[in-house]
Enzyme design. Sequence first.
Site, PDB file in Angstrom:
ATOM      1  N   GLY A   7       0.846  -1.187   0.000  1.00  0.00           N
ATOM      2  CA  GLY A   7       0.000   0.000   0.000  1.00  0.00           C
ATOM      3  C   GLY A   7       0.879   1.233   0.000  1.00  0.00           C
ATOM      4  N   TRP A   9       2.266   3.110   2.435  1.00  0.00           N
ATOM      5  CA  TRP A   9       3.451   3.191   3.298  1.00  0.00           C
ATOM      6  C   TRP A   9       4.444   2.065   3.007  1.00  0.00           C
ATOM      7  CZ3 TRP A   9       7.000   5.851   4.883  1.00  0.00           C
ATOM      8  CH2 TRP A   9       7.612   5.835   6.125  1.00  0.00           C
ATOM      9  N   LYS A 190      -2.655   8.787  17.979  1.00  0.00           N
ATOM     10  CA  LYS A 190      -2.764  10.017  17.171  1.00  0.00           C
ATOM     11  C   LYS A 190      -3.804   9.866  16.069  1.00  0.00           C
ATOM     12  CE  LYS A 190      -0.643   8.591  13.329  1.00  0.00           C
ATOM     13  NZ  LYS A 190      -1.108   8.709  11.947  1.00  0.00           N
ATOM     14  N   ASP A 243       4.129  13.126  15.347  1.00  0.00           N
ATOM     15  CA  ASP A 243       3.145  12.457  14.494  1.00  0.00           C
ATOM     16  C   ASP A 243       1.751  13.071  14.676  1.00  0.00           C
ATOM     17  OD1 ASP A 243       2.190  10.684  12.654  1.00  0.00           O
ATOM     18  OD2 ASP A 243       2.467   8.884  13.879  1.00  0.00           O
TER      19      ASP A 243
HETATM   20  N1  LIG Z   1       0.209   5.767   4.572  1.00  0.00           N
HETATM   21  C1  LIG Z   1       0.894   6.410   5.495  1.00  0.00           C
HETATM   22  O1  LIG Z   1       1.202   7.601   5.331  1.00  0.00           O
HETATM   23  C2  LIG Z   1       1.335   5.701   6.734  1.00  0.00           C
HETATM   24  C3  LIG Z   1       0.751   4.519   7.137  1.00  0.00           C
HETATM   25  N2  LIG Z   1       1.161   3.918   8.291  1.00  0.00           N
HETATM   26  C4  LIG Z   1       0.586   2.659   8.728  1.00  0.00           C
HETATM   27  O2  LIG Z   1       0.982   1.633   7.840  1.00  0.00           O
HETATM   28  C5  LIG Z   1       0.009   0.591   7.833  1.00  0.00           C
HETATM   29  C6  LIG Z   1      -0.341   0.273   6.397  1.00  0.00           C
HETATM   30  O3  LIG Z   1      -0.960   1.430   5.888  1.00  0.00           O
HETATM   31  P1  LIG Z   1      -0.922   1.912   4.400  1.00  0.00           P
HETATM   32  O4  LIG Z   1       0.187   1.347   3.635  1.00  0.00           O
HETATM   33  O5  LIG Z   1      -1.040   3.362   4.442  1.00  0.00           O
HETATM   34  O6  LIG Z   1      -2.333   1.295   3.936  1.00  0.00           O
HETATM   35  P2  LIG Z   1      -2.934   1.245   2.508  1.00  0.00           P
HETATM   36  O7  LIG Z   1      -4.396   1.243   2.689  1.00  0.00           O
HETATM   37  O8  LIG Z   1      -2.303   2.256   1.642  1.00  0.00           O
HETATM   38  O9  LIG Z   1      -2.454  -0.181   1.993  1.00  0.00           O
HETATM   39  C7  LIG Z   1      -2.739  -1.363   2.678  1.00  0.00           C
HETATM   40  C8  LIG Z   1      -2.100  -2.520   1.941  1.00  0.00           C
HETATM   41  O10 LIG Z   1      -2.464  -3.724   2.599  1.00  0.00           O
HETATM   42  C9  LIG Z   1      -3.155  -4.548   1.696  1.00  0.00           C
HETATM   43  N3  LIG Z   1      -4.233  -5.226   2.389  1.00  0.00           N
HETATM   44  C10 LIG Z   1      -5.462  -4.773   2.658  1.00  0.00           C
HETATM   45  N4  LIG Z   1      -6.183  -5.703   3.280  1.00  0.00           N
HETATM   46  C11 LIG Z   1      -5.388  -6.760   3.379  1.00  0.00           C
HETATM   47  C12 LIG Z   1      -5.581  -8.050   3.888  1.00  0.00           C
HETATM   48  N5  LIG Z   1      -6.717  -8.446   4.431  1.00  0.00           N
HETATM   49  N6  LIG Z   1      -4.560  -8.886   3.807  1.00  0.00           N
HETATM   50  C13 LIG Z   1      -3.404  -8.512   3.260  1.00  0.00           C
HETATM   51  N7  LIG Z   1      -3.168  -7.311   2.763  1.00  0.00           N
HETATM   52  C14 LIG Z   1      -4.154  -6.454   2.830  1.00  0.00           C
HETATM   53  C15 LIG Z   1      -3.687  -3.671   0.604  1.00  0.00           C
HETATM   54  O11 LIG Z   1      -3.863  -4.417  -0.581  1.00  0.00           O
HETATM   55  C16 LIG Z   1      -2.584  -2.651   0.506  1.00  0.00           C
HETATM   56  O12 LIG Z   1      -1.525  -3.135  -0.281  1.00  0.00           O
HETATM   57  C17 LIG Z   1      -1.180   1.110   8.667  1.00  0.00           C
HETATM   58  O13 LIG Z   1      -1.122   0.538   9.941  1.00  0.00           O
HETATM   59  C18 LIG Z   1      -0.931   2.615   8.741  1.00  0.00           C
HETATM   60  O14 LIG Z   1      -1.444   3.182   9.941  1.00  0.00           O
HETATM   61  C19 LIG Z   1       2.152   4.456   9.048  1.00  0.00           C
HETATM   62  C20 LIG Z   1       2.777   5.607   8.670  1.00  0.00           C
HETATM   63  C21 LIG Z   1       2.424   6.316   7.491  1.00  0.00           C
HETATM   64  O1  LIG Z   2       0.700   7.743  10.140  1.00  0.00           O
HETATM   65  C1  LIG Z   2       0.622   8.614   9.334  1.00  0.00           C
HETATM   66  C2  LIG Z   2       1.498   9.792   9.347  1.00  0.00           C
HETATM   67  O2  LIG Z   2       2.537   9.634  10.257  1.00  0.00           O
HETATM   68  C3  LIG Z   2      -0.422   8.545   8.268  1.00  0.00           C
HETATM   69  O3  LIG Z   2      -1.612   8.983   8.788  1.00  0.00           O
HETATM   70  P1  LIG Z   2      -2.981   8.462   8.173  1.00  0.00           P
HETATM   71  O4  LIG Z   2      -2.988   6.956   8.359  1.00  0.00           O
HETATM   72  O5  LIG Z   2      -4.059   9.180   8.911  1.00  0.00           O
HETATM   73  O6  LIG Z   2      -2.940   8.846   6.718  1.00  0.00           O
END
Ligand SMILES: NC(=O)C1=CN([C@@H]2O[C@H](COP(=O)(O)OP(=O)(O)OC[C@H]3O[C@@H](n4cnc5c(N)ncnc54)[C@H](O)[C@@H]3O)[C@@H](O)[C@H]2O)C=CC1
Ligand SMILES: O=C(CO)COP(=O)(O)O
Length: 335
Positions: A7, A9, A190, A243
């Site tokens: 996804g 991150w 947060k 954050d």
């Molecule tokens: N996007 C950001 O700016 C940041 C995100 N995070 C954290 O990182 C973690 C991942 O978030 P993102 O990458 O942003 O999420 P996202 O929504 O962008 O991507 C999630 C990923 O996981 C996959 N996924 C969804 N459901 C699934 C399942 N049941 N089984 C396996 N894979 C699955 C999706 O296909 C996608 O590739 C979260 O806990 C978020 O809080 C932390 C810091 C920054």
């Molecule tokens: O963790 C994040 C920034 O540090 C991303 O925040 P959101 O998951 O709310 O987009």
Amino acid sequence: MAVLGSGSWGTTFAKVLADAAPDTDVMLWSRRPEVAEEISVHHRNSRYLGDTLLPGNVSASAVIDAVLADSDLVVLAVPAQTLRAQLPAWRPLIPPHAVVVSLMKGLEVGTDARMSEVIAEELALPPERIAVLSGPNLAMEIAREEPTASVVACPDHDTATWIAAACTASYFRPYTSTDVIGVEIGGIVKNVIALAVGICEGRRMGDNTKASVITRGLAETTRLAVALGGRPETMAGLAGMGDLIATCSSALSRNHTAGHLLGQGLTLDQVTVRMNQTAEGIKSAQAVLDSATKLGVDMPITASVVAVLQGRLSVNDLGPRLLARNLKPEGDHAP
Ligand SMILES: NC(=O)C1=CN([C@@H]2O[C@H](COP(=O)(O)OP(=O)(O)OC[C@H]3O[C@@H](n4cnc5c(N)ncnc54)[C@H](O)[C@@H]3O)[C@@H](O)[C@H]2O)C=CC1
Ligand SMILES: O=C(CO)COP(=O)(O)O
């Protein structure tokens, strides 16, 4: 190096690792083969990162065995509530010396477990092989190589230092910590506070309200972190205040955006339909409140957000409910 979850991150962090070590192969695991193909062939993940070009040493596969083979570092970046169910299949494939790093900012509903605890339970790894990374890290800004700092926490300082070196890029500066609990709790709570701030903005409230919710949000985050064994100074750092500021200020934040939509009067179902990325706070809020209740920690903003999410409190009544509480000294750190 392996990054599981492609996804926004996970993909961005793979770019950070690849830019930090241009001679090292970084492999992403994608659930969807078409995403893996776009990354490997076109060096893009357009759904999540637009036209960001990924370095040549990043590739992806939907075959988990290929991704985990020979990895020294295994980074986990899937939605928090889905992690536990996936770990048993990954466990036998993780090389015996590998260190596992969580990027996730969610608390498990039902168990109130932090992601590092879920990893320890399901992978049976010792604490020195589990780390977390958290901080003001909006993925899209990092993908654009805007200068950003973060925190890598592991009980073993040498492991934290090794991981920090592995993800130091010209635009990404990780600090180290041994306070895993504090760093994780800062990142989890947060998201709930960003929902509250978003709701206030959606009700067209201004900067005084926002600053008040952020500051008191940090106070209740600190109370929970300390009750769980975290350190208060961590909450004043990048994984706490840092954050919180980024997430509560940015239109890029999914939690902030979800709160804004709720504040404008959309139902939770309508908000969920609109979000095509993970807003962890929506589910984690209940787990945060459950954890606080068990520990006797007062978290009035979190409790109000949960009440809104459950449809028990109207967004119009959130402010009056918080302001009607008993008066007390600002620096009162009693739970
Ligand atoms: N996007 C950001 O700016 C940041 C995100 N995070 C954290 O990182 C973690 C991942 O978030 P993102 O990458 O942003 O999420 P996202 O929504 O962008 O991507 C999630 C990923 O996981 C996959 N996924 C969804 N459901 C699934 C399942 N049941 N089984 C396996 N894979 C699955 C999706 O296909 C996608 O590739 C979260 O806990 C978020 O809080 C932390 C810091 C920054
Ligand atoms: O963790 C994040 C920034 O540090 C991303 O925040 P959101 O998951 O709310 O987009």
